[in-house]
Scaffold this motif. Sequence first.
Motif, PDB file in Angstrom:
ATOM      1  N   PRO A  68      -0.216  26.747   4.719  1.00  9.28           N
ATOM      2  CA  PRO A  68       0.285  25.697   5.241  1.00  9.28           C
ATOM      3  C   PRO A  68       1.815  26.121   6.139  1.00  9.28           C
ATOM      4  O   PRO A  68       2.077  25.118   6.822  1.00  9.28           O
ATOM      5  N   MET A  69       2.314  27.043   5.732  1.00 12.53           N
ATOM      6  CA  MET A  69       3.416  27.605   6.541  1.00 12.53           C
ATOM      7  C   MET A  69       3.280  28.669   7.113  1.00 12.53           C
ATOM      8  O   MET A  69       4.247  29.557   7.338  1.00 12.53           O
ATOM      9  N   ALA A  70       2.127  28.862   7.980  1.00 11.31           N
ATOM     10  CA  ALA A  70       1.835  29.972   8.724  1.00 11.31           C
ATOM     11  C   ALA A  70       2.938  30.195   9.744  1.00 11.31           C
ATOM     12  O   ALA A  70       3.098  31.529  10.094  1.00 11.31           O
ATOM     13  N   THR A  75       9.442  34.445   7.148  1.00 10.70           N
ATOM     14  CA  THR A  75      10.424  34.034   5.995  1.00 10.70           C
ATOM     15  C   THR A  75       9.716  34.318   4.960  1.00 10.70           C
ATOM     16  O   THR A  75      10.403  34.840   3.899  1.00 10.70           O
ATOM     17  N   LEU A  76       8.280  33.957   4.871  1.00  5.50           N
ATOM     18  CA  LEU A  76       7.468  34.346   3.488  1.00  5.50           C
ATOM     19  C   LEU A  76       7.477  35.855   3.287  1.00  5.50           C
ATOM     20  O   LEU A  76       7.506  36.434   2.348  1.00  5.50           O
ATOM     21  N   SER A 115      19.053  34.643  -0.300  1.00  5.97           N
ATOM     22  CA  SER A 115      18.972  34.047   1.109  1.00  5.97           C
ATOM     23  C   SER A 115      17.566  33.674   1.528  1.00  5.97           C
ATOM     24  O   SER A 115      17.313  32.494   1.805  1.00  5.97           O
ATOM     25  N   PRO A 116      16.535  34.420   1.270  1.00 10.09           N
ATOM     26  CA  PRO A 116      15.232  33.962   1.653  1.00 10.09           C
ATOM     27  C   PRO A 116      14.637  32.986   0.759  1.00 10.09           C
ATOM     28  O   PRO A 116      13.735  32.189   1.008  1.00 10.09           O
ATOM     29  N   LEU A 117      15.047  32.975  -0.583  1.00 13.62           N
ATOM     30  CA  LEU A 117      14.487  32.050  -1.442  1.00 13.62           C
ATOM     31  C   LEU A 117      15.194  30.688  -1.277  1.00 13.62           C
ATOM     32  O   LEU A 117      14.612  29.760  -1.223  1.00 13.62           O
TER      33      LEU A 117
END
Length: 188
Positions: A68-70, A75-76, A115-117
Amino acid sequence: MDLLDWDTLRPWLLRMAVLAVLLFWVVGAYNRLMRLRQALAQAWGQIDEQLTRRAAALEPLLAQLQEPMASEATTLAALAAALDKQQAAARAARARPASAVALQAWVVAEGELASPLARLSALVEQHAELAQSESIRPLRTALAEVTPNLAYARQTYTAAADTYNTAIEEFPTRLLMPVFRFRAAARV
């Protein structure tokens, strides 16, 4: 002639008594420092437990958000890489919980993970359908529960490290540092 000449025996007995007191002190001080070092390992165990719980929530969350967040793949990927680095640093710290080098590497890896979290959390909030999803909500809740527990575990570790560091710096115990290779523990 008297078999026990008290004048020659007295200095020998005094020396033996001083050596016995010194030996008992060394053994007692060493055992105290080892108990404090063990307390450090137990305090790290609390941190490690929270890190395991966070990874157990974060890894499936990342897997479920891939599709869903492709559009947010970078970021992932950054979060996954930061998580891998943090887990490697945590394994090194688990092996030597009093090692300043291992703990400093873990602290740095934790900082790089933050930060990425936070970015992922903000992105999920922007997508209301994801935030309310039955498969994602429990993982987010578990992740949110870990944060204060991890902070508390870090405080517990820091208190144990302070106690240990104070003990090895006290005189005369600090005389044992080079003999038994005691080193100051890092604070997290």
